[in-house]
Design an enzyme around this catalytic site. Structure first.
Site, PDB file in Angstrom:
ATOM      1  N   LYS A  51       0.839  -1.208   0.000  1.00  0.00           N
ATOM      2  CA  LYS A  51       0.000   0.000   0.000  1.00  0.00           C
ATOM      3  C   LYS A  51       0.871   1.254   0.000  1.00  0.00           C
ATOM      4  CE  LYS A  51      -3.841   1.994   2.702  1.00  0.00           C
ATOM      5  NZ  LYS A  51      -4.690   1.820   3.910  1.00  0.00           N
ATOM      6  N   SER A  81      -9.679   1.709   3.067  1.00  0.00           N
ATOM      7  CA  SER A  81      -8.834   2.482   2.185  1.00  0.00           C
ATOM      8  C   SER A  81      -7.832   1.634   1.401  1.00  0.00           C
ATOM      9  CB  SER A  81      -8.082   3.547   2.998  1.00  0.00           C
ATOM     10  OG  SER A  81      -7.215   2.933   3.926  1.00  0.00           O
ATOM     11  N   SER A 107      -9.639  -0.626   7.298  1.00  0.00           N
ATOM     12  CA  SER A 107      -9.117  -0.564   5.932  1.00  0.00           C
ATOM     13  C   SER A 107      -8.460  -1.818   5.387  1.00  0.00           C
ATOM     14  CB  SER A 107      -8.125   0.586   5.810  1.00  0.00           C
ATOM     15  OG  SER A 107      -8.855   1.777   5.690  1.00  0.00           O
TER      16      SER A 107
HETATM   17  N1  GLN Z   1     -12.961   3.966   6.619  1.00  0.00           N
HETATM   18  C1  GLN Z   1     -12.232   4.382   7.760  1.00  0.00           C
HETATM   19  C2  GLN Z   1     -11.860   5.836   7.646  1.00  0.00           C
HETATM   20  O1  GLN Z   1     -12.151   6.421   6.681  1.00  0.00           O
HETATM   21  C3  GLN Z   1     -11.044   3.519   7.983  1.00  0.00           C
HETATM   22  C4  GLN Z   1      -9.821   3.946   7.300  1.00  0.00           C
HETATM   23  C5  GLN Z   1      -8.623   3.107   7.641  1.00  0.00           C
HETATM   24  O2  GLN Z   1      -8.716   2.089   8.311  1.00  0.00           O
HETATM   25  N2  GLN Z   1      -7.479   3.572   7.179  1.00  0.00           N
HETATM   26  O3  GLN Z   1     -11.287   6.404   8.533  1.00  0.00           O
END
Ligand code: GLN
Length: 487
Positions: free
Chosen positions: A81, A156, A180
Site C-alpha cells: 500500500k 482504504s 481498511s
Molecule cells: N474507513 C475508515 C476511515 O475512513 C477507515 C480507514 C482506515 O482504516 N485507514 O477512517
C-alpha cells in the site's frame, strides 16, 4: 510455461519454486504480464517496481539452483500500500502533496518482507492518506473491484485487495486504522487481518490515527496469513508502541479443531439488517462454525452504537495533528506560487490536499480546540474506554466474537462518494476492534449476486492464533477462496 496466478497461494508457489516446476522469474513475469493486461481496468498500482523485482527474482532462482537456504517468503510477489515507505520507490499516500516523494528508508514491514525474500512488485492505490472506505478519495483515481469493475474494491486499502483478487501478486500489505484491511478483504473474497495494535511495527507507515493504526495483511488462505504474520510480527525498537511479546508460530495451531471454542454473537451487530442476503451469508457461517464444534453464545456490546461517532472524533483529531508536518517545508511538495511564509503553508496545503483530508483536518482541529476539547475529544476518548472495557469483559466469557464485515457487498463507484456521512457508516462493524486495539480478521464466507461477502472474527489482544485457527477450520470446511475473480 504458463502460470495461473489465480490458482496459486504462497504455500503452493513456494512448493512449485522449490521443486523447480517454474522459476521465480517465470512467476514474477507472469504477474507483470497480468498487470500489463488488466491493470488499466483495475487500477490497483500507482507505481511498479519491475526492474528491481526481476533482479530479485533472478537472485532467488540462483539460490534455488545452488540449494542455498531460502527465506520464508523467497520469491513471493507482494504488493504494498502506498502509505508504507519503500526505499527508492515513490510513496505518495495517494496524495498530490507527496506525488514526488521517494523515501530514503524502508518501513519495518517492508524490511521484514525483503529479509524473508519477498519480491516487492510495486505500490498500490488507496484513499488519500488512508482516509476512506472505497479508494475514491485517492488523488489518482479509484481502483476497481476485480469481481465487478463498476464497483469499489473497498478501502482504504482498495489497491491491495484489488491487486490480490486480480492475480497481480500473491499477497498484499495494507493498513487498518478503522477497517481498511478487513473491509476491502471482505469485498474481494480475501482474508484480511488486522493484528493486535502493536503486534506489527508501524515504523514507516504514514501516520493517520496513531492510536489505532496498524499494518494489515491480505492473503488468499489462512495458512498464508499465518506465515505473513509470523514474518512481520514482533518487537521493533523504531516503534515505541510495538509490543515486546514473543511471536508464536501462528501455523502450529491451525489444525486444532474448534471443540471447546466459544464464539460470541453481539446482538447489536445483528440488529439493523439492511441487506437480508448478506445477513443470510453471515448466519450460514455461524451455522458452519457450530457444525465445526464451536459453542455459539449470545452476548451484548451495548456501546457499539457509539463506536463510529467516537472513531470519527478521534480519527480527525489525530489526523489534524499528523498531517501538520505536510507544510511544504518539512514535508510535501511546496506550492510553486507562494511568496510569503503564510502563503507557503496555505497554498501548499490548499492546493495539494484533497477534500476528505481537508474535511478531517478541519473536524479534528475543531474537536481539539479549547472549549470544544472536553465536549468532543475527551468525551470520545471516554467512550472509547467504555467500548474497550466492554469488549474485554465479553472476551473473558467467549474466545472469539463473530460479526458481519459490512452491511452489504461492494458498493458501486460513485454511489456514496459525495456523501461523507454515508461513507463513514460503512465502518459500522469495523470501529470496535480499532478502538479496543484487538485483532480482527475478515473471512470469505460466500457470495450475493456474484459479489463476495465476508464475516469478521475478533479475539483477545495477542490471540491471533485462535483467530487464525477458527478461520482455518472454516476455510477447510467451505473453501470459498477457491473461487476467483474473472477478468
Ligand atoms: N474507513 C475508515 C476511515 O475512513 C477507515 C480507514 C482506515 O482504516 N485507514 O477512517
Amino acid at each position: 510455461m504458463r502460470i495461473d496466478i489465480q490458482e496459486l497461494s504462497i504455500a503452493s508457489a513456494k512448493h512449485a519454486l522449490a521443486n523447480q516446476e517454474f522459476s521465480c522469474v517465470d512467476l514474477v513475469s507472469a504477474c507483470f504480464d497480468r498487470i500489463r493486461k488488466h491493470d488499466k481496468d483495475v487500477h490497483a498500482f500507482l507505481s511498479l517496481n519491475e526492474e528491481q523485482a526481476l533482479e530479485q527474482a533472478e537472485a532467488v532462482d540462483r539460490k534455488i539452483k545452488n540449494k542455498e537456504p531460502l527465506g520464508a517468503l523467497a520469491g513471493i510477489p507482494v504488493a504494498v500500500k502506498d502509505v508504507i515507505a519503500t526505499k527508492g520507490i515513490p510513496t505518495t499516500a495517494a496524495s498530490k502533496i507527496l506525488e514526488r516523494y521517494v523515501p530514503p528508508y524502508d518501513a519495518t514491514v517492508v524490511e521484514r518482507l525483503k529479509e524473508a525474500g519477498a519480491i516487492i512488485m510495486g505500490k498500490v492505490n488507496c484513499d488519500e492518506f488512508a482516509h476512506g472506505a472505497s479508494t475514491e478519495n485517492s488523488a489518482f483515481g479509484p481502483s476497481r473491484n476485480p469481481w465487478d469493475l463498476s464497483r469499489s474494491p473497498g478501502g482504504s486499502s482498495g489497491g491491495s485487495s484489488a491487486a490480490l483478487a486480480a492475480g497481480f501478486c500473491l499477497a498484499a500489505l495494507g493498513t487498518d486504522t478503522g477497517g481498511s484491511t478487513r473491509q476491502p478483504a471482505g469485498w474481494c473474497n480475501l482474508y484480511g487481518l488486522r493484528p493486535t495494535y502493536g503486534r506489527i511495527s508501524r515504523y514507516g507507515l504514514f501516520s493517520m490515527t496513531s492510536s489505532t493504526d496498524t499494518p494489515g495483511i491480505f492473503a488468499k488462505t489462512t495458512e498464508d496469513t499465518a506465515l505473513l504474520l509470523l514474518v512481520l510480527a514482533g518487537h521493533d525498537l523504531l516503534d515505541a508502541t510495538s509490543l515486546p511479546s514473543e511471536v508464536p508460530d501462528y501455523r502450529s495451531k491451525l489444525n486444532e479443531p474448534l471443540k471447546g471454542i466459544a464464539i460470541g454473537l453481539p446482538k447489536e451487530f445483528f440488529e439493523d439488517v439492511s441487506d437480508p442476503k448478506s445477513a443470510e451469508v453471515v448466519s450460514q457461517a455461524i451455522g458452519q462454525f457450530e457444525k465445526l464444534g464451536a459453542e455459539i453464545k449470545h452476548v451484548s456490546l451495548p456501546h457499539t452504537k457509539y463506536g463510529v461517532a467516537a472513531y470519527y472524533i478521534i480519527t480527525p483529531s489525530e489526523v489534524s495533528s499528523n498531517l501538520g508536518r505536510f507544510d511544504g517545508i518539512r514535508y510535501g511538495h511546496r506550492s510553486d506560487t507562494a511568496n510569503t511564509l503564510m502563503e507557503v503553508y496555505a497554498k501548499t496545503r490548499g492546493e495539494n490536499f484533497g477534500p476528505e483530508a481537508k474535511r478531517r483536518i478541519m473536524l479534528g482541529t475543531y474537536a481539539l480546540s479549547s472549549g470544544y476539547y472536553d465536549a468532543y475529544y475527551q468525551k470520545a476518548q471516554k467512550v472509547r474506554t467504555i467500548i474497550a472495557d466492554e469488549v474485554k469483559k465479553v472476551l473473558n466469557e467467549v474466545d472469539l466474537i463473530l460479526t458481519p464485515v459490512s452491511p452489504h457487498p461492494a458498493i458501486k463507484l460513485g454511489e456514496k462518494a459525495d456523501d461523507p456521512l454515508a461513507m463513514y457508516l460503512e465502518d459500522i462493524y469495523m470501529s470496535t476492534a480499532a478502538l479496543a486495539g484487538i485483532p480482527g480478521i475478515s473471512i470469505p464466507a460466500g457470495f450475493v449476486g456474484g459479489l463476495p461477502v465476508g464475516v469478521q472474527l475478533m479475539a483477545k489482544q495477542l490471540d491471533e492464533a485462535t483467530l487464525l485457527r477458527a478461520a482455518h477450520q472454516y476455510e477447510k470446511a467451505t473453501g470459498w477462496t477457491m473461487q476467483h475473480a474473472k477478468l
